[in-house]
Design a protein around this motif. Structure first.
Motif, PDB file in Angstrom:
ATOM      1  N   ALA A  27       0.826  -1.201   0.000  1.00 17.17           N
ATOM      2  CA  ALA A  27       0.000   0.000   0.000  1.00 17.17           C
ATOM      3  C   ALA A  27       0.866   1.259   0.000  1.00 17.17           C
ATOM      4  O   ALA A  27       0.440   2.311  -0.455  1.00 17.17           O
ATOM      5  CB  ALA A  27      -0.926  -0.002   1.204  1.00 17.17           C
ATOM      6  N   LEU A  28       2.091   1.152   0.505  1.00 14.99           N
ATOM      7  CA  LEU A  28       2.979   2.308   0.528  1.00 14.99           C
ATOM      8  C   LEU A  28       3.458   2.686  -0.871  1.00 14.99           C
ATOM      9  O   LEU A  28       3.941   3.790  -1.081  1.00 14.99           O
ATOM     10  CB  LEU A  28       4.178   2.034   1.434  1.00 14.99           C
ATOM     11  N   ALA A  29       3.346   1.798  -1.817  1.00 12.34           N
ATOM     12  CA  ALA A  29       3.791   2.089  -3.170  1.00 12.34           C
ATOM     13  C   ALA A  29       2.835   3.034  -3.884  1.00 12.34           C
ATOM     14  O   ALA A  29       3.199   3.630  -4.891  1.00 12.34           O
ATOM     15  CB  ALA A  29       3.923   0.795  -3.961  1.00 12.34           C
ATOM     16  N   LEU A  30       1.627   3.191  -3.376  1.00  4.15           N
ATOM     17  CA  LEU A  30       0.643   4.041  -4.037  1.00  4.15           C
ATOM     18  C   LEU A  30       0.812   5.515  -3.688  1.00  4.15           C
ATOM     19  O   LEU A  30       0.335   6.388  -4.403  1.00  4.15           O
ATOM     20  CB  LEU A  30      -0.771   3.586  -3.671  1.00  4.15           C
ATOM     21  N   THR A  31       1.467   5.805  -2.581  1.00  2.93           N
ATOM     22  CA  THR A  31       1.631   7.197  -2.182  1.00  2.93           C
ATOM     23  C   THR A  31       2.861   7.781  -2.865  1.00  2.93           C
ATOM     24  O   THR A  31       3.911   7.143  -2.943  1.00  2.93           O
ATOM     25  CB  THR A  31       1.790   7.322  -0.657  1.00  2.93           C
ATOM     26  N   ARG A  32       2.722   8.998  -3.345  1.00  2.00           N
ATOM     27  CA  ARG A  32       3.826   9.679  -4.018  1.00  2.00           C
ATOM     28  C   ARG A  32       4.665  10.441  -2.996  1.00  2.00           C
ATOM     29  O   ARG A  32       4.150  11.032  -2.053  1.00  2.00           O
ATOM     30  CB  ARG A  32       3.278  10.656  -5.058  1.00  2.00           C
ATOM     31  N   ASP A  33       5.966  10.441  -3.215  1.00  7.91           N
ATOM     32  CA  ASP A  33       6.872  11.206  -2.379  1.00  7.91           C
ATOM     33  C   ASP A  33       6.997  12.620  -2.927  1.00  7.91           C
ATOM     34  O   ASP A  33       6.678  12.889  -4.087  1.00  7.91           O
ATOM     35  CB  ASP A  33       8.251  10.545  -2.339  1.00  7.91           C
ATOM     36  N   ASP A  36       8.571  13.485  -6.498  1.00  7.84           N
ATOM     37  CA  ASP A  36       8.423  12.310  -7.352  1.00  7.84           C
ATOM     38  C   ASP A  36       7.767  12.735  -8.662  1.00  7.84           C
ATOM     39  O   ASP A  36       6.692  13.314  -8.669  1.00  7.84           O
ATOM     40  CB  ASP A  36       7.562  11.266  -6.642  1.00  7.84           C
ATOM     41  N   ASP A  37       8.436  12.476  -9.768  1.00  8.71           N
ATOM     42  CA  ASP A  37       7.918  12.866 -11.076  1.00  8.71           C
ATOM     43  C   ASP A  37       8.125  11.710 -12.050  1.00  8.71           C
ATOM     44  O   ASP A  37       9.077  11.716 -12.841  1.00  8.71           O
ATOM     45  CB  ASP A  37       8.617  14.130 -11.568  1.00  8.71           C
TER      46      ASP A  37
END
Length: 87
Positions: A27-33, A36-37
């Protein structure tokens, strides 16, 4: 004794795999840092070219260079073959 060690190794491998699966959170892969581009994705042809065709061509080039630039004059002759070895 071997069966006991194999069972122990299997249990350890299964436990380690289970713990790794539980600890990783997809689930952490769905949030953008921040910052992040991501670019546009690759097509199927581009992906195959990059990860299949390019390594095969690189392998062929390196193998070809090794064969062409081989300086050794010693050739191994199989025993029982009709060719005679030069002494």
């Amino acid at each position: 004794m071997d069966k006991k060690n194999a069972l122990r190794a299997g249990a350890l491998a299964a436990g380690t795999t289970l713990m790794m699966l539980l600890m990783s959170s997809p689930a952490l892969a769905l949030t953008r840092d921040d910052g992040d581009d991501p670019g546009k994705g690759l097509s199927v042809v581009q992906t195959l070219g990059l990860y299949v065709l390019t390594p095969l061509v690189l392998f062929a080039v390196i193998a070809g260079l090794v064969m062409v630039l081989d300086k050794s004059k010693v050739r191994v002759i199989k025993p029982g073959s009709k060719a005679k070895a030069k002494a």
